[in-house]
Design an enzyme around this catalytic site. Structure first.
Site, mmCIF file in Angstrom:
data_model
loop_
_atom_site.group_PDB
_atom_site.id
_atom_site.type_symbol
_atom_site.label_atom_id
_atom_site.label_comp_id
_atom_site.label_asym_id
_atom_site.label_seq_id
_atom_site.Cartn_x
_atom_site.Cartn_y
_atom_site.Cartn_z
ATOM 1 C CG MET A 2 67.739 -3.112 45.990
ATOM 2 S SD MET A 2 68.150 -4.164 47.424
ATOM 3 C CE MET A 2 68.233 -5.792 46.653
ATOM 4 N N GLY A 3 65.058 0.158 46.318
ATOM 5 C CA GLY A 3 64.195 1.136 46.997
ATOM 6 C C GLY A 3 62.907 1.361 46.222
ATOM 7 C CB ILE A 23 69.305 -0.994 52.786
ATOM 8 C CG1 ILE A 23 68.314 -1.685 51.850
ATOM 9 C CG2 ILE A 23 70.197 -2.018 53.476
ATOM 10 C CD1 ILE A 23 68.980 -2.281 50.605
ATOM 11 C CG ASP A 24 64.182 0.013 51.299
ATOM 12 O OD1 ASP A 24 65.112 -0.078 50.476
ATOM 13 O OD2 ASP A 24 63.274 -0.837 51.399
ATOM 14 C CD GLU A 65 64.064 -2.186 43.825
ATOM 15 O OE1 GLU A 65 64.582 -3.139 43.236
ATOM 16 O OE2 GLU A 65 63.700 -2.215 45.012
ATOM 17 C CD GLN A 97 71.196 -2.033 45.794
ATOM 18 O OE1 GLN A 97 71.121 -0.821 45.759
ATOM 19 N NE2 GLN A 97 70.656 -2.806 44.869
ATOM 20 N NE ARG A 98 69.398 -8.280 50.864
ATOM 21 C CZ ARG A 98 68.200 -8.775 50.589
ATOM 22 N NH1 ARG A 98 67.195 -7.959 50.395
ATOM 23 N NH2 ARG A 98 68.012 -10.057 50.493
ATOM 24 C CE1 TYR A 116 68.217 -10.046 47.252
ATOM 25 C CE2 TYR A 116 68.531 -10.317 44.885
ATOM 26 C CZ TYR A 116 67.706 -10.307 45.987
ATOM 27 O OH TYR A 116 66.377 -10.517 45.831
#
Lengths: 404, 404
Positions: A180-181, A137-138, A237, A297-298, A295
């Site tokens: 996230m990332g 996802i990154d 993040e 988002q994934r 979590y």
């Protein structure tokens, strides 16, 4: 040897479409007469060293199709990061089971595992074909236009910010959404695709590709809040200061200097809460709210890009084709060929393994707090069809009677 | 007077379908020849006292339909809780504009506002018809089978937990998801509808209807973790001890007793982080993750129940019909008439105003950490059609070679 056995496994963080790639491998492999058994390893490389295998050949194609549409890794995943000794254990098991083809679906750590196993097999003169199938996802794999899993997560982030913006417009204040990332800001930047009208949020976007300065952040928020009467902010993040120290660590320390020091403020909601606290106390704004997308988002079931589904399936299918008809190991990559179309190629493992892509400069505005139209053009087709759209009432004011 | 003017406003927290009710009022009212203008107040009661009105009659029906499908309050909302003096100001403005019908879409605070304004008008012999239109994701209005907005938020929570469960199964550990609802646990309980297979999470559900005991909680988690090798937990933000003190306050105090005391740990992510910290330190489990669902559960664009949309539209339409053809003020309520069908009735305002419904005992299991089949039967039809479904690979193990 010609055992007719192949092995597939899933590593790292799950995505909404990682099972499409798994099923792409399983169904495409069945079309090759020389493949007799498709093994799946439970929980990634951990399942290989433990010989925890299931026979995917005994699954119905109907159930495989249903699993393909289910998010998260159906075989289970692992956070194990194999070193050379671990890779040697993997290789021993592959040898013992006479596995001839190994497919590993994962991010850049997984591609490095595939690279080491591939080298180990060559050194041992064991005829193994190893293919890395991309997933993260990154969106931080080198050599790919984008990575399967990212478009669906990006769609979740865009939809979440489109909704947060509407909520913030109804009850004005400051809203901070942490995405996230750790090193790559692609997913945080996707928040910009939730924006429609010129005064919509996110009004500010903070990416790990740029140094985060708290004073500058507070000044940005103040300007936006005064201009729009509200402010929606997307924060990665992974934001950090000039020395690379994560902002969450700095803020937590600052607040905690008198405490015992055993409080783990670097938990999930900490960054959003700490930034909100700074805004409240320094800018004197009352209504400040923070969310950490976590979590959802994934893994959220029911928010997926159909383009992502299709491509994740195809990288699985292509991996098998490259393995069966090609003459080298490698990592499957997505190449953009039109607006919008893609093709696939097999990159050398060394090109991808262990490397991290970050957002290109052309995707970030000069002030560092927004994305460019080039990024919008890049991301929009990936989000897929049927993106929800937001509409508003037009302004037809009524003359005042009492207060005129 | 017969001014032909009606007024509609939206109060409290936005929902995914609150604009359906607004549009239901606006479009149904246009069908009545005696109604000439439909005023909308910007930002609820605050917009009324400020005479901040827009003319909804000048909107196209086409755009109204698009707004109806957009989440969050299109007119804007407010957190103002009017007292008697505030209600008097509202009444003065309604009088000045010769408003004959007032529709207020909101929760139990809003219904209390409608009640006071109604009484004020009667005392002044002013011919005003006031109708409260229900809305709240908390599902805590007395006298209704359920409230518009709740089904869509419940669907979000169910989908989020279905995904979190899959993620947790792929990378086993403990997952804590904190859900909105200070006094009523309906939304937290909706997490149970994300469960399909017997070993799926949420394995434990903590509701504000039951006293939360930390030691009991840790013991529950330990048992579930040992049984399933993982544990997914749904927690209401409103969990409290026997004295009614919120758990987030108790845990924050416990940790902070040496600090300056100016840290607001009651921010958004605090409860999830603090519970995770307890699990990590007391049960020695490494992988413990917490999410706070935050604003996404009420504002996420693209996750909506079609049943909720339909009913939210109908309560708006019925409000106008009750106002035009009825002879009293009241609050529109949903009555369940079949599996699944509903009808609407107009309750006296005093029945609803300022009261809070909590989960009925028959919906909660005896051990207090799960919901009953009665609750599943109650909630399932509300979630609407096309709920995403999760599938898994069947277990066809391969014999070990090295480790046999």
């Amino acid at each position: 040897m010609a055992s007719g056995k192949i092995l597939v496994a899933q590593g790292g963080g799950p995505t909404a479409v990682i099972n499409q790639s798994l099923v792409g491998v399983a169904l495409e492999a069945r079309r090759f007469g020389q493949i007799e058994h498709i093994y799946g390893a439970r929980h990634g490389v951990r399942g290989i060293v433990d010989e925890n295998f299931v026979d995917l050949t005994q699954e119905t194609s109907h159930n495989l199709e249903l699993v393909a549409n289910t998010p998260s890794s159906a075989l289970g995943s692992t956070r194990d990061k194999p070193d050379a000794a671990y890779c040697h254990e993997i290789f021993k098991v592959l040898q013992a089971h006479q596995i001839e083809h190994f497919f590993y679906i994962g991010g850049n750590d997984s591609s490095d595992t595939v690279r080491i196993v591939s080298e180990e097999a060559q050194a041992a003169n064991y005829p193994l074909r190893t293919i890395h199938i991309p997933k993260t996802i990154d969106n931080d794999l080198v050599g790919s236009d984008h990575t399967p899993g990212f478009p669906s997560a990006a769609r979740f982030v865009a939809q979440a910010f489109a909704g947060a913006n509407l909520d913030n417009a109804a009850l004005p204040g400051v809203y901070v959404g942490v995405v996230m990332g750790r090193h790559a800001g692609f997913l945080t930047a996707a928040s910009a695709l939730g924006k429609k009208f010129p005064d919509d949020g996110p009004h500010l976007i903070y990416l790990p590709e740029r140094t985060f300065v708290l004073e500058k952040f507070l000044a940005d928020v103040k300007v936006a809040y005064e201009r729009f009467g509200r402010c929606v902010i997307a924060v990665s993040e992974g934001i950090h200061d000039a020395s690379g120290t994560p902002i969450v660590t700095l803020l937590a320390k600052k607040i905690e200097h008198d405490a015992h020091g055993n409080v783990q403020l670097s938990g999930n909601g900490a960054l959003a809460d700490l930034l909100c606290e700074e805004i409240k106390s320094k800018l004197n704004i009352t209504r400040v709210r923070g969310d950490t997308f976590g979590y959802m988002q994934r893994s959220f079931i029911g928010c997926v890009s159909d383009v992502d589904q299709r491509e994740a399936r195809e990288v699985g299918e292509k991996a098998v084709q490259f393995a069966m008809w090609g003459d080298r190991d490698g990592s499957v990559a997505i190449k953009r060929t039109g607006f919008y179309s893609v093709d696939y190629e097999l990159l050398p493992l060394a090109t991808v393994a262990g490397k991290t892509r970050t957002m290109e400069d052309e995707f970030i505005t000069a002030n560092g707090t927004d994305v460019t139209d080039a990024f919008r053009m890049y991301l929009r087709p990936l989000l897929g069809s049927k993106m929800p759209d937001a509409f508003r009432l037009r302004h037809n004011p009524i003359a005042k009677v009492l207060h005129r």
